[in-house]
Design a protein around this motif. Structure first.
Motif, PDB file in Angstrom:
ATOM      1  N   GLU A  36     -10.642 -15.267  -1.634  1.00  0.00           N
ATOM      2  CA  GLU A  36      -9.737 -16.043  -2.468  1.00  0.00           C
ATOM      3  C   GLU A  36      -8.998 -14.983  -3.363  1.00  0.00           C
ATOM      4  OE1 GLU A  36      -9.589 -19.892  -5.286  1.00  0.00           O
ATOM      5  OE2 GLU A  36     -11.227 -19.381  -4.531  1.00  0.00           O
ATOM      6  N   ASP A  37      -9.827 -14.422  -4.143  1.00  0.00           N
ATOM      7  CA  ASP A  37      -9.210 -13.343  -5.097  1.00  0.00           C
ATOM      8  C   ASP A  37      -8.294 -12.333  -4.752  1.00  0.00           C
ATOM      9  OD1 ASP A  37     -10.165 -14.796  -7.329  1.00  0.00           O
ATOM     10  OD2 ASP A  37     -12.002 -13.407  -7.569  1.00  0.00           O
ATOM     11  N   ARG A  38      -8.700 -11.781  -3.374  1.00  0.00           N
ATOM     12  CA  ARG A  38      -8.063 -10.619  -2.705  1.00  0.00           C
ATOM     13  C   ARG A  38      -6.592 -11.361  -2.357  1.00  0.00           C
ATOM     14  NH1 ARG A  38     -11.965  -8.949  -0.375  1.00  0.00           N
ATOM     15  NH2 ARG A  38     -11.957 -10.376   1.691  1.00  0.00           N
ATOM     16  N   GLN A  39      -6.865 -12.518  -1.919  1.00  0.00           N
ATOM     17  CA  GLN A  39      -5.428 -13.417  -1.354  1.00  0.00           C
ATOM     18  C   GLN A  39      -4.568 -13.450  -2.359  1.00  0.00           C
ATOM     19  OE1 GLN A  39      -4.157 -13.823   1.822  1.00  0.00           O
ATOM     20  NE2 GLN A  39      -2.568 -14.778   0.832  1.00  0.00           N
ATOM     21  N   ARG A  40      -5.122 -13.858  -3.511  1.00  0.00           N
ATOM     22  CA  ARG A  40      -4.365 -14.397  -4.691  1.00  0.00           C
ATOM     23  C   ARG A  40      -3.562 -13.009  -5.277  1.00  0.00           C
ATOM     24  NH1 ARG A  40      -5.192 -13.307  -9.961  1.00  0.00           N
ATOM     25  NH2 ARG A  40      -7.347 -12.848  -9.532  1.00  0.00           N
ATOM     26  N   ILE A  41      -4.224 -11.840  -5.297  1.00  0.00           N
ATOM     27  CA  ILE A  41      -3.587 -10.568  -5.804  1.00  0.00           C
ATOM     28  C   ILE A  41      -2.523 -10.132  -4.930  1.00  0.00           C
ATOM     29  CG2 ILE A  41      -4.046  -8.162  -6.418  1.00  0.00           C
ATOM     30  CD1 ILE A  41      -6.721  -9.175  -7.532  1.00  0.00           C
ATOM     31  N   LEU A  42      -2.860 -10.084  -3.538  1.00  0.00           N
ATOM     32  CA  LEU A  42      -2.026  -9.514  -2.766  1.00  0.00           C
ATOM     33  C   LEU A  42      -0.877 -10.225  -2.253  1.00  0.00           C
ATOM     34  CD1 LEU A  42      -4.410  -7.556  -0.313  1.00  0.00           C
ATOM     35  CD2 LEU A  42      -3.169  -6.672  -2.293  1.00  0.00           C
ATOM     36  N   SER A  43      -0.842 -11.521  -2.711  1.00  0.00           N
ATOM     37  CA  SER A  43       0.348 -12.320  -2.298  1.00  0.00           C
ATOM     38  C   SER A  43       1.390 -12.368  -3.680  1.00  0.00           C
ATOM     39  CB  SER A  43      -0.228 -13.921  -2.452  1.00  0.00           C
ATOM     40  OG  SER A  43      -0.592 -14.390  -3.701  1.00  0.00           O
ATOM     41  N   GLY A  44       1.028 -11.604  -4.577  1.00  0.00           N
ATOM     42  CA  GLY A  44       2.292 -11.310  -5.724  1.00  0.00           C
ATOM     43  C   GLY A  44       2.626 -10.129  -5.347  1.00  0.00           C
ATOM     44  N   THR A  45       3.464  -9.470  -6.429  1.00  0.00           N
ATOM     45  CA  THR A  45       3.996  -8.308  -6.411  1.00  0.00           C
ATOM     46  C   THR A  45       3.209  -7.220  -5.704  1.00  0.00           C
ATOM     47  OG1 THR A  45       5.477  -8.940  -8.098  1.00  0.00           O
ATOM     48  CG2 THR A  45       5.495  -6.475  -7.827  1.00  0.00           C
ATOM     49  N   ALA A  46       1.931  -7.198  -6.258  1.00  0.00           N
ATOM     50  CA  ALA A  46       1.093  -6.148  -5.869  1.00  0.00           C
ATOM     51  C   ALA A  46       1.000  -5.992  -4.145  1.00  0.00           C
ATOM     52  CB  ALA A  46      -0.388  -6.437  -6.120  1.00  0.00           C
ATOM     53  N   HIS A  51       5.602   0.594  -7.566  1.00  0.00           N
ATOM     54  CA  HIS A  51       5.731  -0.578  -8.086  1.00  0.00           C
ATOM     55  C   HIS A  51       4.587  -1.365  -7.592  1.00  0.00           C
ATOM     56  CE1 HIS A  51       7.595  -3.224 -10.792  1.00  0.00           C
ATOM     57  NE2 HIS A  51       7.626  -4.183  -9.908  1.00  0.00           N
ATOM     58  N   GLY A  52       4.264  -1.731  -6.523  1.00  0.00           N
ATOM     59  CA  GLY A  52       3.200  -2.661  -6.046  1.00  0.00           C
ATOM     60  C   GLY A  52       2.011  -1.977  -6.545  1.00  0.00           C
ATOM     61  N   LEU A  53       1.834  -0.798  -6.147  1.00  0.00           N
ATOM     62  CA  LEU A  53       0.310  -0.108  -6.644  1.00  0.00           C
ATOM     63  C   LEU A  53       0.115  -0.438  -8.254  1.00  0.00           C
ATOM     64  CD1 LEU A  53       0.420   3.099  -4.365  1.00  0.00           C
ATOM     65  CD2 LEU A  53      -1.130   0.847  -4.485  1.00  0.00           C
ATOM     66  N   TYR A  54       1.220  -0.161  -8.912  1.00  0.00           N
ATOM     67  CA  TYR A  54       1.056  -0.606 -10.459  1.00  0.00           C
ATOM     68  C   TYR A  54       0.623  -2.084 -10.783  1.00  0.00           C
ATOM     69  CZ  TYR A  54       2.185  -2.206 -15.208  1.00  0.00           C
ATOM     70  OH  TYR A  54       1.968  -2.654 -16.580  1.00  0.00           O
ATOM     71  N   TRP A  55       1.363  -2.943  -9.962  1.00  0.00           N
ATOM     72  CA  TRP A  55       0.756  -4.469 -10.195  1.00  0.00           C
ATOM     73  C   TRP A  55      -0.736  -4.621  -9.530  1.00  0.00           C
ATOM     74  CZ3 TRP A  55       2.150  -7.349 -13.807  1.00  0.00           C
ATOM     75  CH2 TRP A  55       3.154  -7.225 -14.580  1.00  0.00           C
ATOM     76  N   LEU A  56      -0.888  -3.957  -8.584  1.00  0.00           N
ATOM     77  CA  LEU A  56      -2.148  -4.084  -7.838  1.00  0.00           C
ATOM     78  C   LEU A  56      -3.268  -3.652  -9.135  1.00  0.00           C
ATOM     79  CD1 LEU A  56      -4.191  -4.547  -5.813  1.00  0.00           C
ATOM     80  CD2 LEU A  56      -3.786  -2.263  -4.897  1.00  0.00           C
ATOM     81  N   THR A  57      -2.921  -2.687  -9.680  1.00  0.00           N
ATOM     82  CA  THR A  57      -3.793  -1.886 -10.825  1.00  0.00           C
ATOM     83  C   THR A  57      -3.737  -2.919 -12.038  1.00  0.00           C
ATOM     84  OG1 THR A  57      -3.087   0.276 -10.417  1.00  0.00           O
ATOM     85  CG2 THR A  57      -4.147  -0.040 -12.425  1.00  0.00           C
ATOM     86  N   ALA A  58      -2.635  -3.504 -12.480  1.00  0.00           N
ATOM     87  CA  ALA A  58      -2.606  -4.528 -13.489  1.00  0.00           C
ATOM     88  C   ALA A  58      -3.424  -5.651 -13.265  1.00  0.00           C
ATOM     89  CB  ALA A  58      -1.011  -4.865 -13.797  1.00  0.00           C
ATOM     90  N   ASP A  59      -3.402  -6.275 -11.994  1.00  0.00           N
ATOM     91  CA  ASP A  59      -3.829  -7.622 -11.605  1.00  0.00           C
ATOM     92  C   ASP A  59      -5.525  -7.226 -11.596  1.00  0.00           C
ATOM     93  OD1 ASP A  59      -1.833  -9.034 -11.162  1.00  0.00           O
ATOM     94  OD2 ASP A  59      -1.453  -8.499  -9.221  1.00  0.00           O
ATOM     95  N   ILE A  60      -6.028  -6.225 -11.066  1.00  0.00           N
ATOM     96  CA  ILE A  60      -7.429  -5.884 -10.852  1.00  0.00           C
ATOM     97  C   ILE A  60      -7.849  -5.721 -12.444  1.00  0.00           C
ATOM     98  CG2 ILE A  60      -8.933  -4.125 -10.349  1.00  0.00           C
ATOM     99  CD1 ILE A  60      -7.513  -3.823  -7.701  1.00  0.00           C
TER     100      ILE A  60
END
Length: 926
Positions: A59-69, A93-102
């Motif tokens: 669920e968390d993985r889907q939530r993060i990867l459905s956004g800009t990440a 840019h997506g990797l930055y938001w992946l970092t920010a979300d994590i």
């Protein structure tokens, strides 16, 4: 950043940093660069993020990867579609938001060992992340070898030297510490402890106090039963620098015979090698391989690498140990081993890039299968946004060589990949492809790409010849290609005027192609934009309608295919003060973030910064220009510097930061004196402006004339683009040559009236007014104020108000002077235009006038960035959602919201929703 020689203790310090991070409540994501995988796209990035995502709930993985990440998800996939919509910047840019979300719920520590071997894509991500670290709870700790001990990387240099990086240099052991370590190691082995001071000093000297080499030397000495006395000092010096290689060689001789083949196999496969693959490569059965692995672990040559899989994976205890083993493999044996490794990985369904890493290390042999696999890996790398890695694979495929029937397509793919990496190399491959191609649509497409690469190198005449030849051979019914070729040809005088006769021949085509036919396809839009650019440069108002027609689409063109053409349309609308240009630029910036390349983003940000500058929004202009400059530093598109540098310098001049403006103009790389061709007129104009403010008036005057000469060579006459006449006029006035100054100012005013855009006309009226004699100044300045009052050029309006107020004060009209100067001061202060603020305050002080100050509050006091944040907040977006939509950090959103609250007088989001549009004393039309 921990920088030092191999063996100095960098990895130990990194391990301690991990321990401290865990104890402080951080989650830790570690990665390690390796020499073998330096051409594996986003290899280090994958090491960082794959375990973090694997530990999440679905669920968390889907939530993060459905956004800009989610834009970065393609990097982490095992197999990717060959035609991905992602570009290299959108993935960063997506990797930055992946970092920010994590790190949203728990701070994150990223550790990277051996960064000097990290792949170029991962380094670009870290470079993108570094200046944004202060906005998210993340830290980065890396190790790298000393400068000069690895292949130089501009991106790595930027990571190491730019804020917020701090470099730590582990020092070598002192003679005393070295002696203590040697005595301790001898004692562990059961050998007599050294007591001879000369022997201990020799060990320290032979190893340079390097802890790893000291330990390896000690083990070699004790294993060989060398007595620690002065008599054996020659052996110490013989072993010292090669202690690791000597120890490895010694163990290889003593260990069971299966150990050496297994060690060589793992050296070929690289750290983390699957033991079953290593066994097959070494010619061992599984049981023998496992026994050999245990022996090599006991000898401190190998270790069992951590793995989430059930399969045992092996690695070397230190890169120097692997190097010692690998260097002993003969070239022919290395070729065969890597060829076999590639086959093993392919058969086990490994990622195609993993297969390609081994094919890169084989010798060319005309193998069609090798070409196919490398080509497939290149397509995968491009889909992941890694043109540099794709080019590496394609170059090796070309060297194989490919079958004759595939060479043309391979060259074209390689040339296109290189256009995003190295224009000079791209020309080489595209030229060969162009020569091989027979009459066909593909040959025209190759010509378009080749000409673009030549133009990037400022080889405009060669580009023109290629495009003209292609134009002559394009079918009349293929209007898309015809329009694109004509757009390219007509752009040359705007970039590089070249010979006057050549330029006139090209410009004659503008009239031929100037038809009322609408932009029926993308090629037509590109052509319309270029013609609009020509019209704008000469000051023909027809440019505006044509540019509006070309840029009216809700979704802009894929910029990579023609942004250089679109930029001329943007220039036409910017110079005409048309508000719709911001919508087009916003769309281009958004598309670059979501699907585009670094080059796409740089172009869109450069022209949006110009639009903000001309509107007087200095904060927004500075932010866009700074982001574009950082992108240029990582991708080096040289032509952008000639426009971007002057835009940022003008912003800094308006803010009063003259030393920074000087540094920015130097950043463009334009020499002094500058050549007068191409886009030099922007740099020359800004140089003149800066020199005048520095008091170097004669130099400023000559720079202004040079700007005019350069602009005229491109057919330029429009003061909305380069107001060189008024700049030269101000210099002449300071030099006491007022009659000449007024003549230049009047000439510019005439041109500005014809173009009729408020900003250029208001400036021309203002400067003509300040230089005029008698009572004429008030009339001209009043007209300037009137022309600018309802325009978006707010800073130019403030300057006109200030000069008008000063003229009124000189003529004794005190009350009107106070009103004009007070209004000018409000605008200048709201835009942080420090020199203008000081000028107005000095005028007020000289006149003994106290300004009527208006409170800068209400919705109309918001800057454009604040207003966008306000609109999204009222719409119910969270700070994170706003940040992702506007492509800024969450901290930036917080800062803008704080300003909004203060200016509109609220303390919460709930109160924002209740606000209605209101007019206050400082209403300013936008």
């Amino acid at each position: 950043m921990i920088e030092g020689a191999p063996g100095i203790g960098k990895t130990s310090l990194l391990a301690e940093a991990k321990r401290l991070a865990v104890s402080a409540g951080f989650q830790v994501a570690g990665a390690r660069g390796s020499e073998l995988e330096s051409d594996f796209p986003f290899g280090v990035v994958r090491q960082i993020f794959e375990p973090l995502l694997a530990r999440m709930t679905a669920e968390d993985r889907q939530r993060i990867l459905s956004g800009t990440a989610g834009q970065a998800a393609i990097v982490l996939k095992k197999v990717v579609p060959e035609h991905s919509l992602g570009g290299d910047f959108s993935i960063l840019h997506g990797l930055y938001w992946l970092t920010a979300d994590i790190c949203e719920k728990q701070p994150l520590a990223i550790t990277v060992d051996d960064m000097h071997w990290a792949d170029s894509d991962s380094l670009k991500f870290l470079s993108y992340l570094m200046p944004r670290l202060e906005d998210i709870p993340t830290c980065v700790v890396g190790t790298l070898r000393q400068f000069g001990e690895y292949t130089q990387s501009n991106t790595l240099d930027q990571i190491v030297t730019a804020p917020p990086s701090v470099i730590v240099y582990p020092s070598k052991l002192s003679a005393e510490a070295s002696a203590s370590l040697i005595i301790s190691e001898f004692a562990k082995s059961g050998s007599p402890e050294p007591e001879d001071a000369d022997f201990l000093a020799a060990c320290w000297s032979a190893t340079g106090g390097n802890p790893l080499l000291l330990k390896e030397l000690t083990e070699a000495l004790t294993t060989e039963h060398v007595e620690p006395t002065a008599a054996h000092i020659p052996q110490v010096y013989a072993l010292g620098p090669r202690a690791i290689a000597r120890r490895v060689a010694m163990w290889m001789r003593r260990l069971p015979k299966g150990c050496a083949p297994l060690a060589r196999a793992i050296a070929v496969l690289g750290d983390g090698a699957d033991l079953s693959h290593a066994a097959e490569l070494a010619g061992l059965d599984r049981d023998d391989a496992m026994q050999a692995a245990k022996s090599l672990e006991h000898a401190r040559i190998l270790y069992t690498a951590p793995s989430d899989e059930m399969k045992p994976r092996m690695g070397f205890v230190h890169p120097l140990v692997r190097a010692a083993v690998y260097e002993e493999i003969a070239p022919a044996d290395s070729h065969r081993a890597h060829k076999t490794a590639a086959r093993l990985l392919r058969d086990s369904q490994a990622q195609i890039e993993k297969v390609a890493l081994h094919l890169l290390r084989t010798l060319p042999s005309g193998d069609a299968a090798t070409v196919t696999m490398l080509w497939s890996a290149a397509r995968s790398a491009l889909a992941r946004g890694s043109p540099e890695t794709a080019a590496t694979y394609l170059r090796r495929a070309l060297a194989e060589p490919p079958p004759a029937g595939d060479r043309l397509d391979l060259l074209f793919d390689l040339g296109n990949a290189m256009r995003r990496v190295d224009s000079a190399a791209a020309v080489q491959y595209l030229s060969e492809a162009h020569g091989l191609a027979g009459p066909s649509r593909q040959r025209v497409e190759i010509a378009l790409a080749l000409g673009d690469a030549l133009l990037a190198l400022r080889r405009s005449e060669e580009a023109l010849a290629v495009w003209q030849q292609a134009l002559a051979r394009t079918a009349p019914e293929d209007t898309e290609l015809l329009y694109r070729l004509n757009a390219c040809i007509l752009s040359i005088p705007l970039y590089e005027p070249g010979r006057p006769d050549l330029r006139q021949d090209i410009l004659s085509r503008v009239a031929e192609l100037r038809s009322p036919k609408p932009s029926e396809n993308m090629g037509g839009r590109y052509l319309d934009c270029v013609i609009a650019g020509h019209d704008a440069v000469i000051g023909d108002p027809r440019a505006v309608v044509r540019a509006q027609r070309a840029l009216h689409e809700d979704t802009p063109a894929r910029p990579s295919d023609g942004q250089s053409s679109l930029s001329f349309g943007w220039l036409a609308l910017i110079s005409a003060d048309r508000k719709e240009v911001l919508a087009s630029l916003d769309a281009a910036v958004e598309q670059a973030h979501r699907q585009g390349s670094v080059n796409d983003l740089t172009g869109a940000l450069t022209y949006r910064a110009m639009a903000w500058l001309y509107r007087g929004n200095l904060e927004e202009a500075a932010a866009d220009a700074a982001d574009a400059m950082h992108a240029v530093e990582t991708s080096s598109p040289g032509l952008h510097r000639l426009v971007l540098g002057p835009v940022q310098a003008e912003v800094q001049i308006e803010q009063g930061a003259l030393p920074r403006a000087q540094a920015t103009l130097e950043w463009t790389g334009v020499p002094d004196p500058a050549p007068l061709t191409g886009l030099m007129y922007y740099v020359l104009y800004s140089r003149s402006h800066l020199l005048r403010l520095q008091g170097r008036t004669t130099e400023a005057f000559h720079a202004a004339l040079a700007a005019g000469q350069s602009f005229s060579a491109a057919g330029g006459d429009n003061p909305a683009i380069v107001p060189w006449r008024s700049e030269a006029a101000l210099c002449l006035h300071l030099l006491g040559r007022d009659e000449e100054a007024r003549a230049l100012a009047d000439a510019e005013l005439k041109l500005a009236r014809y173009w009729s855009a408020p900003r250029a006309l208001g400036r021309a009226l203002r400067i003509a007014g300040t230089l005029s004699e008698g009572d004429a100044d008030v009339g001209l300045l009043r007209e300037a104020v009137t022309r600018l009052k309802g325009s978006p050029a707010r800073l130019e309006y403030a300057k006109a108000l200030a000069d008008y107020g000063a003229a009124l004060r000189r003529h004794g009209v005190r009350n009107q002077a106070r009103t004009s100067l007070s209004d000018a001061l409000d605008i200048a202060e709201a835009r942080n235009a420090a020199p203008l603020v000081q000028q107005i305050q000095d005028e007020l002080h000289a006149a003994g006038i106290r300004p009527r100050r208006h409170a800068v509050t209400g919705l109309h006091s918001l800057t454009p960035s604040e207003h966008r944040v306000y609109d999204l907040a009222v719409a119910g977006r969270t700070n994170r959602e706003i940040a992702q939509q506007l492509f800024v950090t969450a901290k930036t959103v917080e800062a803008h919201l704080s300003n909004v609250y203060r200016k509109v007088g609220v303390t919460s989001r709930r109160q924002l929703s209740g606000l209605s549009e209101q007019t206050d004393a400082t209403e300013e039309p936008e």
